[in-house]
Scaffold this active site. Sequence first.
Site, PDB file in Angstrom:
ATOM      1  N   CYS A 256      42.387  42.559  34.129  1.00  0.00           N
ATOM      2  CA  CYS A 256      41.759  40.893  33.971  1.00  0.00           C
ATOM      3  C   CYS A 256      42.132  40.587  32.793  1.00  0.00           C
ATOM      4  O   CYS A 256      43.048  40.315  32.165  1.00  0.00           O
ATOM      5  CB  CYS A 256      40.675  40.658  34.808  1.00  0.00           C
ATOM      6  SG  CYS A 256      40.550  38.795  35.263  1.00  0.00           S
TER       7      CYS A 256
ATOM      8  N   GLU B  67      38.209  48.351  39.121  1.00  0.00           N
ATOM      9  CA  GLU B  67      36.895  49.088  38.742  1.00  0.00           C
ATOM     10  C   GLU B  67      35.890  48.314  39.304  1.00  0.00           C
ATOM     11  O   GLU B  67      34.941  49.003  39.356  1.00  0.00           O
ATOM     12  CB  GLU B  67      36.950  48.704  36.935  1.00  0.00           C
ATOM     13  CG  GLU B  67      35.946  47.436  36.582  1.00  0.00           C
ATOM     14  CD  GLU B  67      37.318  46.291  36.758  1.00  0.00           C
ATOM     15  OE1 GLU B  67      36.956  45.248  36.185  1.00  0.00           O
ATOM     16  OE2 GLU B  67      38.661  46.742  36.999  1.00  0.00           O
TER      17      GLU B  67
ATOM     18  N   HIS C 231      41.116  43.830  39.252  1.00  0.00           N
ATOM     19  CA  HIS C 231      39.768  44.483  39.024  1.00  0.00           C
ATOM     20  C   HIS C 231      39.951  45.837  39.827  1.00  0.00           C
ATOM     21  O   HIS C 231      39.000  45.957  40.789  1.00  0.00           O
ATOM     22  CB  HIS C 231      38.674  43.764  39.324  1.00  0.00           C
ATOM     23  CG  HIS C 231      38.501  42.816  38.276  1.00  0.00           C
ATOM     24  ND1 HIS C 231      37.998  43.091  36.831  1.00  0.00           N
ATOM     25  CD2 HIS C 231      38.671  41.298  38.145  1.00  0.00           C
ATOM     26  CE1 HIS C 231      37.947  41.808  36.251  1.00  0.00           C
ATOM     27  NE2 HIS C 231      38.196  40.748  37.005  1.00  0.00           N
TER      28      HIS C 231
END
Length: 294
Positions: A110, A206, A204
């Site tokens: 991001c 993660e 994202h």
Amino acid sequence: MSSVPSTFRFLVAESETPDAREERRKSVGRSSGETYLDILLRLTPGAACDRIQPADAEAALPPGASLAGYDAVFLTGSPLHLYEETPETRRTIGFMRAVFAAGTPSFGSCAGLQVATVAAGGSVRPNARSPEAAFARRIAPTEAGRAHPLLAGRPAAYDAPAIHTDEVEALPPGSTLLAGNRVTAVQAAEIRFDGGLFWGVQYHPEIGLDEVAGALRRQADTLVEAGLARDREDVEAYARQVDALHREPGRRDLAWRLGLDEQVTDERLRLAEMRNFIEALARLGREGLLAVDR
């Protein structure tokens, strides 16, 4: 989750401002950097991980540490707008230029991709089409992306957690576009600059579904203003479904309702890019990774 046992030394660069960090902690219990630390320690048991907040005025590496002494740097998401000239953006961009100059491989998601883009001479702008909220849909690797180790294991089209109001406008010289979709042209890229290497994504990998729900709630007013929801109650109803799927990832009814498949609901598949970066680093070593042909 498969893992790569290691004695790596990693640095997590969390460019959220102090207020944004606390707001995120109140929402989901952890800052963006703390999310990264948790994932890295699960993917690489035994790794030594430090954290820095490069946007902060008093940011500093641990005593005796240098950027060149780390095996890799990881750049988190952030609410910073990289096209704005502020002390926070100047410090963050300066930090990333130092990472490139140190020759330390880096990965980011991001805002991490946006920071690397601006540091290397590219540009960032507000999203030209629409905010991507909750999930980026139908991300498609380019021809270069299909052969690139960052996207190994990703299908011809996939979804991923995403929430952003800014995007890469132009990649810098020395970059390779790896993936895009209808909303955001640059969804994944490799950037080479000043002897350094960055692999990054606009989405994202993660974050889990609980953090997706938290991000929706934090940005509810923005989503209403963008016409993606009629009101905050609409946003909350959607966030509740995302939260429910987080608690019960095997619920096919919720996955169907949200239009998601295992690329998002299966944590191992969702983390593909982070795992691929770490595995490439483990396989090739720091200097080997820098030497890989584009």
